[in-house]
Write an enzyme that holds these catalytic residues in place. Structure first.
Site, PDB file in Angstrom:
ATOM      1  N   GLU A   1     -33.632  -0.878  13.444  1.00  0.00           N
ATOM      2  CA  GLU A   1     -33.109  -0.834  14.821  1.00  0.00           C
ATOM      3  C   GLU A   1     -33.604  -2.043  15.623  1.00  0.00           C
ATOM      4  O   GLU A   1     -32.836  -2.699  16.331  1.00  0.00           O
ATOM      5  CB  GLU A   1     -33.551   0.460  15.495  1.00  0.00           C
ATOM      6  CG  GLU A   1     -33.249   0.544  16.975  1.00  0.00           C
ATOM      7  CD  GLU A   1     -34.387   1.163  17.754  1.00  0.00           C
ATOM      8  OE1 GLU A   1     -34.851   0.530  18.730  1.00  0.00           O
ATOM      9  OE2 GLU A   1     -34.819   2.270  17.390  1.00  0.00           O
ATOM     10  N   HIS A   2     -34.883  -2.377  15.489  1.00  0.00           N
ATOM     11  CA  HIS A   2     -35.438  -3.549  16.182  1.00  0.00           C
ATOM     12  C   HIS A   2     -34.737  -4.829  15.732  1.00  0.00           C
ATOM     13  O   HIS A   2     -34.401  -5.698  16.553  1.00  0.00           O
ATOM     14  CB  HIS A   2     -36.930  -3.675  15.875  1.00  0.00           C
ATOM     15  CG  HIS A   2     -37.803  -2.780  16.689  1.00  0.00           C
ATOM     16  ND1 HIS A   2     -38.828  -3.248  17.479  1.00  0.00           N
ATOM     17  CD2 HIS A   2     -37.831  -1.432  16.835  1.00  0.00           C
ATOM     18  CE1 HIS A   2     -39.448  -2.241  18.070  1.00  0.00           C
ATOM     19  NE2 HIS A   2     -38.859  -1.122  17.679  1.00  0.00           N
ATOM     20  N   GLU A  18     -46.028  -0.817  18.946  1.00  0.00           N
ATOM     21  CA  GLU A  18     -45.500   0.474  19.406  1.00  0.00           C
ATOM     22  C   GLU A  18     -46.296   1.624  18.782  1.00  0.00           C
ATOM     23  O   GLU A  18     -46.608   2.611  19.450  1.00  0.00           O
ATOM     24  CB  GLU A  18     -44.019   0.586  19.049  1.00  0.00           C
ATOM     25  CG  GLU A  18     -43.350   1.815  19.602  1.00  0.00           C
ATOM     26  CD  GLU A  18     -41.862   1.858  19.341  1.00  0.00           C
ATOM     27  OE1 GLU A  18     -41.245   2.896  19.652  1.00  0.00           O
ATOM     28  OE2 GLU A  18     -41.298   0.869  18.826  1.00  0.00           O
ATOM     29  N   LEU A  73     -33.361  33.562  27.339  1.00  0.00           N
ATOM     30  CA  LEU A  73     -34.101  34.812  27.540  1.00  0.00           C
ATOM     31  C   LEU A  73     -35.608  34.602  27.394  1.00  0.00           C
ATOM     32  O   LEU A  73     -36.390  35.046  28.238  1.00  0.00           O
ATOM     33  CB  LEU A  73     -33.613  35.872  26.547  1.00  0.00           C
ATOM     34  CG  LEU A  73     -32.179  36.370  26.743  1.00  0.00           C
ATOM     35  CD1 LEU A  73     -31.802  37.334  25.633  1.00  0.00           C
ATOM     36  CD2 LEU A  73     -32.033  37.040  28.096  1.00  0.00           C
ATOM     37  N   GLY A 119     -37.303  31.874  27.626  1.00  0.00           N
ATOM     38  CA  GLY A 119     -37.816  30.951  28.628  1.00  0.00           C
ATOM     39  C   GLY A 119     -37.594  31.394  30.061  1.00  0.00           C
ATOM     40  O   GLY A 119     -37.921  30.657  31.000  1.00  0.00           O
ATOM     41  N   GLY A 127     -36.732  26.932  23.306  1.00  0.00           N
ATOM     42  CA  GLY A 127     -35.427  26.447  22.889  1.00  0.00           C
ATOM     43  C   GLY A 127     -35.522  25.707  21.571  1.00  0.00           C
ATOM     44  O   GLY A 127     -36.555  25.690  20.905  1.00  0.00           O
TER      45      GLY A 127
END
Length: 939
Positions: free
Chosen positions: A78-79, A156, A301, A303, A326
């Site tokens: 990606e870089h 990073e 429900l 959460g 979730g």
């Protein structure tokens, strides 16, 4: 296989000239779905009025596809794609073109996806799109940048070494089934990306690209002002050149956790004062059943925060402060359903009790069984959200849609996330059967835990044990379950979604309808966006905020107590699309309500009643105070560059206080003292309000009366002005700060020459001119760090530039020298043509129309706060930018940012423990900087 299933649906549909997906009635864009000859699926979006064009391409490949022994390869790829192509070989070409034409660009790599996206001023889409497309046609992967960008990946990785979310993920991956791809280290490092005798990294990079970057595995979204036919004619010849290598993503059949390893208890020692309990359950991959949304039903429900909820019971027993639930992680073949509980000190000591309540709540849901009325209530809210869906930033919109195109039938790519139409009790029962204690992975994060292992990549201390269920099961009694029940029907769901009749004429800007000694109220009907929604903002100001650390701490704690007191009745409003916030600011406390206006009056009435007669409990006071203290203590775990910016802000703004001063103030505070402070606050408070949206004139009197009940009828005391540090011409200060991290950080603040419109314009234009080259030279070419940015940084409209670098490989003196050299070289390398492009880009950004009602409301509200009652700030700034010639700007830049700078350099020296040389002694405390210093006064 999921990806193949969706591909079959899509291909069968897309052989027609174009498919129009189902769109929101409130969405006036035009859409067309096409499939190119190379099997790339493309969504075209036409908006003739858009100031920004945007595009995103999502490849169905991510860190889960890294070859064995090459952790981080997908991320590294990606870089590399940003750094030159055969058609545009210069590595800075794409970045410079996008920036000079008012745009931005970025990308991300996740477990299953790599997503590239950009925006640009709408006239320049064709040229930007051609540069973008070359990433996927003929990237160069120049050997010199392969080595350099490995350093960026390493930076990073190192930047995250003290990040508790990344450290927690490292442990989770280590306790997973090692045969599951998700167990791999995903970021990458110099070690994992190093050349090997039989496998140079560039060769592995090329092989990975040629295998996975295939047109049939890509989804492209392009949004522009052109017609659909014009967009199709633009996109088709360019992106048809992307090779189709017929890549097919494979189903992951191995389980995420090895057979027999669950239930599992993991104890993790965090960097921060983190008290958290995570409970996760492996469940099936339900993405094919998006019309049923079983994970959304369950997450809603578990959460829930209203009366009878799991969180309500945890708070009652003093065990927890917050809870979320979730689906967070999914892969081709499965998913995790997770709960995250922020624990109190007592909750850490008695985490078994927390688990008992969690499992008891899930038991209750199984016993009650799926509830069609609850499902239909959630379905109704989802349908409302889609019906009145509002415009987003184009760059964010295209990125999100490109990702979801892999998972929804083509006619559903817009409405898929909002669909909840297929009530399937058997499916819900299947999900509930998976969220049982026997199938749980429990992770306790706390500094007190005993550990016996270190994770491989982030060296996190942890221990893992079999979760003992006997004791937990013995305590899940009927007494516990009696306090837990399903939520009541939601009273806040909007029923009246009609639009009010507009007054004639509707003014262009808000008008002051109430003007008194203690209260001012501005009102405006919305005649542009025409939604059954509105914003009611109230700013309560008092001289008892911000003058001392004790006042700031008290105001922050008071607002936190109020929010906690109203949470149970206000949470259903939040679910129903009625947002509210209560928060401390520099001069007081603000209350915001926004969303559907049908039930706003009910919510406002109940909120103000709670403010007028709060019932604070000592136990909640103690827990909320402890939570605030812990949050302040955890500032040491923030990204180092963020910590340095916090110190810079504290040095510049009077009324800003450091964490330690606030911690000490909170530690000394008692509930009676807080209640006395609250009484004094309201006795001195004034109120300024804005009502904007789908409201009739009568709401003004109703809100004014409700707000007025909180205000004294005595004369209002004077309000202290806001102040910003005023750096003198040629003044160069250095503030040395301690940040517990190896990286060096420099946040170099250059203040404008004054706070006139011309100063604001010249400073903003300087930021526009330098930001692309600053990133390209100091990050890509010199590899000084992963965090490299030059941005405009106004404080209360006092203009300034912020030059920020966090470096894992270079000392602060060397970083400062590189910044200085870059800044000195700027005027000579900016041509007249470049200057004109930058000027147009900035003007385009300043004058960009508001996309939605909330952006418009925010502009009005900020203008009122700044006392710009003609609401003409944008026009004034744009006019000042337009008046600047190249010679004017060069002279300003040379004088203000080079020859006689108004400079404050905040430095964290990192492991080198060295500071850039300065003429004056470095300062060590923000209070010393502000003491007796000149200021800008902001009324």
């Amino acid at each position: 296989m999921l990806s193949i299933a969706f591909s079959l649906v899509a291909c069968a549909t897309l052989r027609a000239p174009g498919v129009v997906p189902q769109q929101s009635p409130n969405d006036d864009y035009q859409y067309r779905l096409v499939e190119l000859d190379n099997q790339m699926q493309v969504l075209l979006i036409s908006d003739p009025d858009t100031p920004k064009a945007a595009a995103a391409l999502d490849v169905l490949v991510g860190s889960g596809d890294n070859p064995e022994g090459r952790a981080g390869l997908a991320h590294f790829l990606e870089h590399m794609l940003f750094l030159g192509t055969d058609k545009y070989p210069e590595p800075a070409e794409y970045e410079e073109y996008i920036t000079e034409h008012g745009g931005s660009r970025n990308a991300y790599t996740s477990f299953e996806h790599t997503n590239y996206f950009f925006d640009v001023n709408a006239d320049h889409l064709p040229e930007a799109l051609d540069r973008f497309a070359q990433f996927f046609i003929a990237p160069r992967f120049d050997a010199q940048y392969v080595e350099r960008e490995m350093n960026a990946v390493q930076a990073e990785y190192q930047m995250g070494l003290k990040s508790d979310p990344r450290r927690g993920l490292d442990v989770l991956q280590e306790v997973m089934n090692p045969e599951h791809p998700f167990s791999q280290f995903s970021v990458g490092s110099l070690e994992t990306l190093a050349d090997r005798p039989d496998a140079p990294i560039r060769d592995d990079l090329l092989r990975f690209y040629q295998k996975h970057y295939s047109a049939n595995a890509m989804r492209l979204v392009v949004m522009g002002k052109q017609s659909l036919n014009e967009l199709q004619d633009l996109v088709t010849p360019i992106f048809s050149e992307v090779p189709n290598r017929d890549y097919q993503a494979q189903e992951i059949e191995v389980p995420l956790f090895s057979e027999g390893s669950l239930p599992l208890l993991v104890k993790v020692k965090p960097q921060a004062t983190l008290r958290q309990l995570e409970i996760s359950f492996p469940v099936p991959d339900y993405r094919q059943r998006y019309q049923a949304q079983p994970l959304s039903y369950l997450g809603n429900l578990v959460g829930h925060e209203g009366e009878g909820s799991l969180l309500s019971q945890l708070k009652t027993e003093g065990l927890a402060e917050s809870l979320s639930a979730g689906s967070g992680l999914a892969w081709r073949g499965g998913a995790l359903f997770s709960l995250n509980v922020a624990l109190t000190e007592r909750g850490v000591q008695d985490y078994d009790r927390v688990l008992q309540l969690v499992f008891a709540y899930l038991d209750m849901l199984r016993e009650e069984g799926p509830q069609q009325w609850l499902y239909e209530e959630q379905s109704q809210l989802s349908a409302l959200r889609f019906r009145f869906k509002e415009a987003r930033e184009p760059i964010n919109y295209v990125s999100a849609v490109a990702n979801r195109m892999h998972y929804y039938a083509m006619q559903d790519v817009l409405q898929g996330p909002y669909l909840m139409t297929d009530y399937d009790p058997a499916l819900l029962q299947d999900l509930l059967a998976n969220v049982v204690a026997e199938n749980a992975v429990v992770t306790l994060h706390d500094q007190s835990v005993q550990t016996n292992q270190l994770s491989q990549y982030y060296e996190v201390p942890y221990a893992k044990h079999k979760l003992e269920l006997e004791q937990l099961n013995a305590s899940r009694s009927s007494t516990v379950e009696a306090d837990l029940h399903l939520p009541a029907p939601n009273d806040f769901i909007a029923e009246d979604v009609s639009l009010v009749k507009l007054d004639k004429p509707v003014p262009a800007t808000p008008q002051p309808f109430v003007q008194g000694a203690r209260q001012t109220l501005w009102f405006l009907q919305d005649d542009e966006f025409r939604l059954p929604k509105g914003a009611t903002y109230v700013n309560f100001r008092s001289p008892l905020v911000g003058q001392t650390a004790q006042q700031s701490a008290a105001a922050g704690l008071y607002t936190a107590m109020l929010k906690d007191a109203v949470n149970e009745f206000a949470y259903p409003a939040l679910l129903a699309g009625l947002n509210f916030d209560l928060y401390k600011h520099a001069q007081g406390i603000s209350l915001r309500i926004s969303g559907y206006n049908d039930r706003q009056a009910l919510l406002l009435e109940r909120l103000l009643a709670a403010v007028q007669a709060p019932e604070f409990e000592q136990a909640r006071f103690m827990n909320i105070r402890a939570d605030m203290i812990r949050g302040l203590q955890n500032s040491v775990a923030k990204r180092p560059s963020s910590q340095v910016i916090d110190r810079l802000r504290e040095a510049l703004l009077y009324g800003e206080w450091g964490e330690q001063a606030l911690i000490e103030a909170l530690q000394d505070m008692t509930l009676p003292e807080l209640e006395r402070y609250a009484a004094e606050f309201w006795s001195t408070a004034t109120a300024e309000s804005l009502i904007y949206g789908n409201y009739s004139r009568s709401v003004v009197d109703e809100v004014a009366a409700s707000v007025g009940v909180l205000l004294s009828d005595k004369p209002a005391p004077a309000l202290p002005a806001l102040q910003v540090l005023r750096l003198a011409e040629g003044e160069s200060l250095q503030y040395a700060v301690e940040v517990p991290h190896d990286d060096s950080v420099i946040a170099w603040y250059l203040q404008g020459n004054g706070d006139t419109w011309r100063d604001r314009a010249a400073t903003a234009l300087s930021a526009q001119v330098i930001k692309s080259g600053f990133f390209q030279q100091l990050r890509t070419e010199q590899q000084l760090g992963y965090v490299v940015a030059a941005i405009p940084w106004s404080q209360l409209d006092v203009p300034g530039l912020l030059l920020l670098i966090q470096s894992s490989n270079t000392s602060a003196p060397e970083v400062a020298s590189a910044i200085d050299q870059f800044m000195k070289a700027v005027p000579a390398v900016i041509s007249a043509e470049q200057f004109e492009r930058h000027q147009k880009a900035l003007l385009h950004d300043i004058t960009r129309p508001d996309k939605n009602l909330w952006e418009r409301a925010e502009f009005f509200w900020q203008s009122i706060a700044k006392k710009q009652y003609d609401f003409a700030g944008r026009e004034r700034l744009a006019a000042a930018v337009e008046e600047l010639s190249l010679e004017d700007w060069q002279a300003y830049y040379q004088q203000v940012f080079l020859d006689q700078p108004h400079s404050l350099q905040v430095v964290a020296p990192g492991r080198w423990q060295s500071l850039p040389a300065v003429a004056v002694e470095p300062l060590r405390d923000a209070a010393d900087i502000k003491q007796g210093h000149a200021v800008y006064t902001v009324q």
